[in-house]
Design a protein around this motif. Sequence first.
Motif, mmCIF file in Angstrom:
data_model
loop_
_atom_site.group_PDB
_atom_site.id
_atom_site.type_symbol
_atom_site.label_atom_id
_atom_site.label_comp_id
_atom_site.label_asym_id
_atom_site.label_seq_id
_atom_site.Cartn_x
_atom_site.Cartn_y
_atom_site.Cartn_z
ATOM 1 N N PRO A 81 0.795 -1.234 0.000
ATOM 2 C CA PRO A 81 0.000 0.000 0.000
ATOM 3 C C PRO A 81 0.830 1.287 0.000
ATOM 4 N N SER A 82 2.076 1.229 0.430
ATOM 5 C CA SER A 82 2.927 2.429 0.442
ATOM 6 C C SER A 82 3.521 2.753 -0.928
ATOM 7 N N PHE A 83 3.433 1.821 -1.887
ATOM 8 C CA PHE A 83 4.017 2.047 -3.215
ATOM 9 C C PHE A 83 3.227 3.114 -3.969
ATOM 10 N N ASN A 84 3.918 3.836 -4.818
ATOM 11 C CA ASN A 84 3.285 4.792 -5.714
ATOM 12 C C ASN A 84 2.518 4.005 -6.772
ATOM 13 N N PRO A 85 1.228 4.297 -6.983
ATOM 14 C CA PRO A 85 0.439 3.522 -7.949
ATOM 15 C C PRO A 85 0.990 3.551 -9.373
ATOM 16 N N GLU A 86 1.762 4.570 -9.724
ATOM 17 C CA GLU A 86 2.307 4.662 -11.080
ATOM 18 C C GLU A 86 3.709 4.079 -11.207
ATOM 19 N N TYR A 87 4.481 4.089 -10.100
ATOM 20 C CA TYR A 87 5.894 3.712 -10.198
ATOM 21 C C TYR A 87 6.328 2.566 -9.298
ATOM 22 N N GLY A 88 5.533 2.220 -8.300
ATOM 23 C CA GLY A 88 5.946 1.172 -7.374
ATOM 24 C C GLY A 88 6.726 1.740 -6.205
ATOM 25 N N PRO A 89 7.746 1.023 -5.713
ATOM 26 C CA PRO A 89 8.511 1.484 -4.550
ATOM 27 C C PRO A 89 9.370 2.701 -4.898
ATOM 28 N N GLN A 90 9.917 3.345 -3.848
ATOM 29 C CA GLN A 90 10.746 4.538 -4.055
ATOM 30 C C GLN A 90 11.920 4.261 -4.978
ATOM 31 N N SER A 91 12.539 3.111 -4.824
ATOM 32 C CA SER A 91 13.653 2.766 -5.709
ATOM 33 C C SER A 91 13.712 1.256 -5.898
ATOM 34 N N THR A 92 14.199 0.877 -7.057
ATOM 35 C CA THR A 92 14.369 -0.529 -7.406
ATOM 36 C C THR A 92 15.749 -0.688 -8.026
ATOM 37 N N THR A 93 16.451 -1.718 -7.617
ATOM 38 C CA THR A 93 17.750 -2.024 -8.194
ATOM 39 C C THR A 93 17.595 -3.291 -9.023
ATOM 40 N N ASP A 94 18.029 -3.243 -10.269
ATOM 41 C CA ASP A 94 18.009 -4.462 -11.073
ATOM 42 C C ASP A 94 19.240 -4.518 -11.953
ATOM 43 N N LYS A 95 19.661 -5.741 -12.228
ATOM 44 C CA LYS A 95 20.837 -5.944 -13.072
ATOM 45 C C LYS A 95 20.419 -5.857 -14.529
ATOM 46 N N PRO A 96 21.247 -5.271 -15.368
ATOM 47 C CA PRO A 96 20.908 -5.171 -16.793
ATOM 48 C C PRO A 96 20.857 -6.540 -17.465
ATOM 49 N N GLY A 97 19.918 -6.685 -18.384
ATOM 50 C CA GLY A 97 19.832 -7.902 -19.188
ATOM 51 C C GLY A 97 19.253 -9.109 -18.484
ATOM 52 N N ILE A 98 18.624 -8.920 -17.335
ATOM 53 C CA ILE A 98 18.057 -10.072 -16.625
ATOM 54 C C ILE A 98 16.726 -10.483 -17.260
ATOM 55 N N PRO A 99 16.350 -11.745 -17.136
ATOM 56 C CA PRO A 99 15.099 -12.210 -17.731
ATOM 57 C C PRO A 99 13.876 -11.972 -16.833
ATOM 58 N N ILE A 100 14.076 -11.412 -15.651
ATOM 59 C CA ILE A 100 12.979 -11.220 -14.695
ATOM 60 C C ILE A 100 12.303 -9.877 -14.922
ATOM 61 N N LYS A 101 10.972 -9.906 -14.929
ATOM 62 C CA LYS A 101 10.170 -8.686 -15.010
ATOM 63 C C LYS A 101 9.351 -8.594 -13.734
ATOM 64 N N VAL A 102 9.397 -7.443 -13.061
ATOM 65 C CA VAL A 102 8.577 -7.220 -11.874
ATOM 66 C C VAL A 102 7.520 -6.184 -12.226
ATOM 67 N N ARG A 103 6.279 -6.575 -12.020
ATOM 68 C CA ARG A 103 5.163 -5.669 -12.257
ATOM 69 C C ARG A 103 4.654 -5.209 -10.889
ATOM 70 N N PHE A 104 4.711 -3.887 -10.649
ATOM 71 C CA PHE A 104 4.247 -3.323 -9.386
ATOM 72 C C PHE A 104 2.782 -2.932 -9.564
ATOM 73 N N ALA A 105 1.901 -3.789 -9.074
ATOM 74 C CA ALA A 105 0.461 -3.560 -9.224
ATOM 75 C C ALA A 105 -0.288 -4.344 -8.150
ATOM 76 N N PRO A 106 -1.391 -3.787 -7.662
ATOM 77 C CA PRO A 106 -2.200 -4.542 -6.709
ATOM 78 C C PRO A 106 -2.920 -5.685 -7.398
ATOM 79 N N LYS A 107 -3.333 -6.664 -6.617
ATOM 80 C CA LYS A 107 -4.066 -7.801 -7.177
ATOM 81 C C LYS A 107 -5.411 -7.322 -7.682
ATOM 82 N N LYS A 108 -5.802 -7.823 -8.848
ATOM 83 C CA LYS A 108 -7.074 -7.392 -9.438
ATOM 84 C C LYS A 108 -8.175 -8.354 -9.106
#
Length: 127
Positions: A100-127
Amino acid sequence: MKKSLPLLLGISVLLTACGPNKIIVDLPSPNGKYHVEVRKCPQSGSLTWTEKAQVSVLESGVSEACQSAVKALVQFDAPTPEEQLQLEWLSDTELRAWHPSFNPEYGPQSTTDKPGIPIKVRFAPKK
């Protein structure tokens, strides 16, 4: 009073450094190649005792300590209470994450990810 202030600051920093560093959730991906590890960690840079949930997406069999993002493919923080954190694998390489603290448009304040990784994180509430 002047002598006690540095002592109190030193104790506060020491207590923060010795805070929790325990895994509270470990959620494997459907194919078992990755997992999401949620650790209860002390909030860095705080003079008072506060905690956060550190969320790390890692390869199977790998773990990441508090305040470290060396091995994590993706990492972000969520404030407590961590019970409000939603994590769900949508596929072998796509994770849905929300707090609930995440920004609805952007998710958490900051995210660290490695370039070229196969993982996608979608920041969204359950529908």
